[in-house]
Design an enzyme around this catalytic site. Structure first.
Site, PDB file in Angstrom:
ATOM      1  N   PRO A   1       0.804  -1.216   0.000  1.00  0.00           N
ATOM      2  CA  PRO A   1       0.000   0.000   0.000  1.00  0.00           C
ATOM      3  C   PRO A   1       0.836   1.264   0.000  1.00  0.00           C
ATOM      4  O   PRO A   1       2.069   1.223  -0.014  1.00  0.00           O
ATOM      5  CB  PRO A   1      -0.796  -0.126   1.299  1.00  0.00           C
ATOM      6  CG  PRO A   1       0.169  -0.814   2.226  1.00  0.00           C
ATOM      7  CD  PRO A   1       0.976  -1.757   1.369  1.00  0.00           C
ATOM      8  N   TRP A   2       0.131   2.421   0.070  1.00  0.00           N
ATOM      9  CA  TRP A   2       0.783   3.714  -0.034  1.00  0.00           C
ATOM     10  C   TRP A   2       1.178   4.318   1.306  1.00  0.00           C
ATOM     11  O   TRP A   2       1.853   5.333   1.355  1.00  0.00           O
ATOM     12  CB  TRP A   2      -0.111   4.718  -0.771  1.00  0.00           C
ATOM     13  CG  TRP A   2      -1.571   4.679  -0.417  1.00  0.00           C
ATOM     14  CD1 TRP A   2      -2.573   4.152  -1.168  1.00  0.00           C
ATOM     15  CD2 TRP A   2      -2.201   5.198   0.759  1.00  0.00           C
ATOM     16  NE1 TRP A   2      -3.790   4.293  -0.537  1.00  0.00           N
ATOM     17  CE2 TRP A   2      -3.584   4.949   0.651  1.00  0.00           C
ATOM     18  CE3 TRP A   2      -1.737   5.863   1.897  1.00  0.00           C
ATOM     19  CZ2 TRP A   2      -4.513   5.321   1.630  1.00  0.00           C
ATOM     20  CZ3 TRP A   2      -2.642   6.236   2.879  1.00  0.00           C
ATOM     21  CH2 TRP A   2      -4.009   5.957   2.726  1.00  0.00           C
TER      22      TRP A   2
ATOM     23  N   CYS B   1      -1.894   0.826  10.062  1.00  0.00           N
ATOM     24  CA  CYS B   1      -2.892  -0.186  10.391  1.00  0.00           C
ATOM     25  C   CYS B   1      -2.950  -0.475  11.884  1.00  0.00           C
ATOM     26  O   CYS B   1      -3.999  -0.821  12.412  1.00  0.00           O
ATOM     27  CB  CYS B   1      -2.602  -1.477   9.627  1.00  0.00           C
ATOM     28  SG  CYS B   1      -2.734  -1.319   7.833  1.00  0.00           S
TER      29      CYS B   1
ATOM     30  N   SER C   1      -6.614  -3.132   2.053  1.00  0.00           N
ATOM     31  CA  SER C   1      -7.936  -3.123   2.665  1.00  0.00           C
ATOM     32  C   SER C   1      -8.532  -4.524   2.727  1.00  0.00           C
ATOM     33  O   SER C   1      -8.128  -5.432   1.984  1.00  0.00           O
ATOM     34  CB  SER C   1      -8.869  -2.214   1.866  1.00  0.00           C
ATOM     35  OG  SER C   1      -9.170  -2.792   0.601  1.00  0.00           O
TER      36      SER C   1
ATOM     37  N   LYS D   1       4.400  -4.993  -6.626  1.00  0.00           N
ATOM     38  CA  LYS D   1       3.574  -3.945  -7.211  1.00  0.00           C
ATOM     39  C   LYS D   1       3.312  -2.878  -6.152  1.00  0.00           C
ATOM     40  O   LYS D   1       2.625  -3.123  -5.170  1.00  0.00           O
ATOM     41  CB  LYS D   1       2.249  -4.542  -7.705  1.00  0.00           C
ATOM     42  CG  LYS D   1       1.574  -3.759  -8.839  1.00  0.00           C
ATOM     43  CD  LYS D   1       0.968  -2.416  -8.435  1.00  0.00           C
ATOM     44  CE  LYS D   1      -0.316  -2.568  -7.669  1.00  0.00           C
ATOM     45  NZ  LYS D   1      -0.940  -1.208  -7.402  1.00  0.00           N
ATOM     46  N   PRO D   2       3.885  -1.667  -6.315  1.00  0.00           N
ATOM     47  CA  PRO D   2       3.627  -0.595  -5.352  1.00  0.00           C
ATOM     48  C   PRO D   2       2.247   0.013  -5.576  1.00  0.00           C
ATOM     49  O   PRO D   2       1.608  -0.212  -6.609  1.00  0.00           O
ATOM     50  CB  PRO D   2       4.730   0.413  -5.652  1.00  0.00           C
ATOM     51  CG  PRO D   2       4.979   0.238  -7.127  1.00  0.00           C
ATOM     52  CD  PRO D   2       4.779  -1.231  -7.404  1.00  0.00           C
ATOM     53  N   ALA D   3       1.807   0.803  -4.620  1.00  0.00           N
ATOM     54  CA  ALA D   3       0.556   1.541  -4.797  1.00  0.00           C
ATOM     55  C   ALA D   3       0.719   2.548  -5.925  1.00  0.00           C
ATOM     56  O   ALA D   3       1.816   3.036  -6.209  1.00  0.00           O
ATOM     57  CB  ALA D   3       0.178   2.251  -3.502  1.00  0.00           C
TER      58      ALA D   3
ATOM     59  N   GLU E   1      -2.443  -8.932   5.181  1.00  0.00           N
ATOM     60  CA  GLU E   1      -2.506  -7.970   6.288  1.00  0.00           C
ATOM     61  C   GLU E   1      -3.487  -6.896   5.866  1.00  0.00           C
ATOM     62  O   GLU E   1      -3.214  -6.114   4.962  1.00  0.00           O
ATOM     63  CB  GLU E   1      -1.115  -7.395   6.565  1.00  0.00           C
ATOM     64  CG  GLU E   1      -0.954  -6.873   7.996  1.00  0.00           C
ATOM     65  CD  GLU E   1      -1.275  -5.403   8.155  1.00  0.00           C
ATOM     66  OE1 GLU E   1      -2.407  -4.994   7.815  1.00  0.00           O
ATOM     67  OE2 GLU E   1      -0.391  -4.666   8.593  1.00  0.00           O
TER      68      GLU E   1
END
Length: 449
Positions: free
Chosen positions: A130-131, A258, A206, A155-157, A225
Site C-alpha cells: 500500500p501507499w 494499520c 484493505s 507492485k507498489p501503490a 494484512e
C-alpha cells in the site's frame, strides 16, 4: 499508459509513472522465474551476503530514499529517515536469520529410519503493498521472502511507486537481475499480478481488496494484512504521559498506520479527564509541523465522510501550520471525537487518519467487550501502572500484537500479524521466514548389508 503522481503536501502534480498491464506483468514474472533457479540454489550464507550488500546500498543512498518517500507520502524527514533505517536493518536481520534456522523433527523418529525436514522456497512471490509505508511494507514482505530463497515481483501503490523502484534497482545490483523486480501501476495491475504465474501472493491493504486477492489466488498460498482498528484501554491509573503518547502514535504518518491507536476506551471515573487530556495533547501536536498530510484525495474524502457522518457530541481538533503553497494539500489536524454511540461510523470503521474516538465502559469486562467488538483484530494497547491488571487485560484482548503503556513499539525480532478481518499471516521475526517456505519431510530407511 501513465498515471499522474500528486504531491500530497500541495495537491499539485509532481510527475508521472507507468501503469503496468498484462505484457509488463508477464515479462516481470517470466524474468523472475528465470532468476529463481540460481537464487534458490545459493546457500543461506551466499544469500545472506547479498542481502547484506542490499542493506548497505539502502544505507549508502538513504538521502535519495528519504527524498523519494517524502515526495510520495508527504511525510516529514523525521519520519522517513527512521523508516529507511528500519528497512536496512530488516534486510540485515533476515540476512542473519536465514542462517540460524533450526529444522524441527530430525533424527531417528521411526525405528530403522533417519528423518529430517527441509524448508524449501515457494518460488515466485507476488507482493502488493500500500501507499502508507511504500518502502517499509515492501521490505516487510520482500526481505523474508528473498532470504528464504524466493524471487519477488512487487507492485507498489499507484500513488507511491518511487522508493520501490529505487529498491529494485539496488536489488538488481546486489542480488542479481530478476531476483526483485517491480511493476508500477493501478489496481488492475495488482489483479494481473495475482492472476499471473506466481506461486504465492503477499498482500497488504484493505479488507475488501484482500478478499478479492484471496479469491483470485485460488489454491495458492496467500498472506494477508488487511488493516486494523486498534483499541487503547486507558485505566484511571494510567501513566501521566499516556495522552501525549497516544496522540503521537495516532498522528504518526497522519494516522495512516494499520496498527495505530484508534478507539480509546475508559472507565467512567477517568472519561472526562481522558477527553480533556487528549484534546490538550492534540492541540500541541500540529499538522504541517509535527506530521504530514493524508496521502491522496480519495483517502481525504473517505476520512471527511466518516467524520461528517459521526454522531459525536464533541469534536475537538488540533491545529494546522502549513507552509506557503500547501493550502491545497491533504492536511487534517488531530481530531478527538467524544460522546458518541458505540456503533458510530468513526468507531466501527477503520478511519485511517489522525483521529481518536473516546468511549466509556462501566467496568473492565465491558471495556474488553468493546475493544473486541469490531471485526478487525490487529493491534491493541493497555495503559495502567498496575502491571498485573495490565498483563491480564493484554491477554484478554483479541489482537495479534498488544502493548502495555506504549503503542507502535515494533522491531524486526517481534512478529506482527492480524486475526479476523485483519487477515492472516506473519510479518517480522524469524516466524515470517516460514510464511515464504514449505516443509518437505525426507525419511531414509537405514539398510545394513
Amino acid at each position: 499508459m501513465n498515471t499522474t503522481l500528486t504531491d500530497p503536501r500541495t495537491g499539485r502534480p509532481r510527475g508521472t509513472s507507468p501503469i503496468g498491464r498484462e505484457s509488463e506483468v508477464g515479462e516481470a514474472v517470466t524474468n523472475a522465474r528465470t532468476a529463481l533457479a540460481s537464487w534458490r540454489a545459493l546457500t543461506p550464507k551466499e544469500r545472506s551476503r547479498r542481502l547484506e550488500r542490499l542493506a548497505a546500498l539502502v544505507e549508502d543512498n538513504a538521502g535519495e530514499y528519504v527524498a523519494r518517500e517524502n515526495a510520495g507520502t508527504g511525510k516529514p524527514s523525521s519520519e522517513t529517515a527512521g523508516e529507511v533505517e528500519q528497512v536496512a536493518d530488516l534486510f540485515r536481520f533476515y540476512a542473519s536469520a536465514v542462517r540460524a534456522q533450526a529444522a524441527p523433527a530430525a533424527g531417528q523418529l521411526i525405528n530403522g529410519h533417519e528423518s529430517w525436514v527441509r524448508w524449501e522456497p515457494l518460488g515466485v512471490v507476488g507482493v502488493v503493498v500500500p501507499w502508507n509505508y511504500p518502502l517499509m511494507m515492501a521490505a516487510w514482505r520482500c526481505a523474508p521472502a528473498l532470504a528464504a530463497g524466493n524471487v519477488v515481483v512487487a507492485k507498489p501503490a499507484e500513488t507511491t511507486p518511487d522508493t520501490l523502484e529505487l529498491l529494485a534497482e539496488h536489488a538488481a545490483e546486489a542480488l542479481g537481475p530478476g531476483v526483485l523486480t517491480t511493476v508500477p501501476g493501478d489496481r488492475e495491475t495488482g489483479r494481473l499480478l495475482v492472476a499471473a504465474d506466481v506461486d504465492m501472493v503477499a498482500f497488504t491493504g484493505s479488507a475488501r481488496a484482500g478478499a478479492d486477492v484471496a479469491a483470485r489466488a485460488g489454491g495458492r498460498r496467500v498472506s494477508l494484512e488487511l488493516g486494523g482498528n486498534a483499541p487503547a484501554l486507558v485505566l484511571p491509573d494510567a501513566p501521566a504521559d499516556t495522552w501525549t503518547q497516544l496522540v503521537a502514535a495516532c498522528a504518526y504518518n497522519a494516522g495512516q498506520s494499520c496498527a495505530a491507536p484508534a478507539r480509546v476506551i475508559t472507565l467512567p471515573e477517568n472519561y472526562e479527564q481522558t477527553v480533556a487530556e487528549l484534546a490538550e495533547a492534540a492541540r500541541r501536536c500540529v499538522a504541517g509541523r509535527d506530521f504530514g498530510p493524508l496521502n491522496n484525495a480519495d483517502q481525504a474524502a473517505r476520512y471527511d465522510g466518516i467524520v461528517k457522518s459521526s454522531a459525536a457530541g464533541r469534536d475537538l481538533t488540533g491545529e494546522l501550520a502549513l507552509a506557503a503553497g500547501e493550502e491545497n494539500g491533504h492536511w487534517r489536524p488531530v481530531r478527538i471525537l467524544a460522546d458518541l454511540p458505540d456503533d458510530d461510523p468513526a468507531i466501527v470503521e477503520e478511519v485511517f487518519g489522525p483521529l481518536l474516538t473516546v468511549q466509556q465502559a462501566p467496568d473492565l469486562d465491558t471495556a474488553v467487550r468493546l475493544a473486541n467488538g469490531v471485526p478487525q483484530a490487529l493491534a491493541a494497547s493497555v495503559w495502567t501502572q498496575d502491571l498485573t491488571t495490565g498483563l491480564e487485560l493484554a491477554g484478554r484482548l483479541n489482537a495479534g500484537e498488544t502493548w502495555l503503556n506504549c503503542h507502535l513499539a515494533q522491531t524486526a525480532e517481534l512478529p506482527h500479524g492480524g486475526r479476523g478481518a485483519s487477515g492472516h499471516g506473519t510479518d517480522l521475526s524469524v516466524l515470517a521466514l516460514h510464511e515464504y517456505q514449505r516443509p518437505k519431510t525426507v525419511t531414509v530407511r537405514l539398510v545394513r548389508g
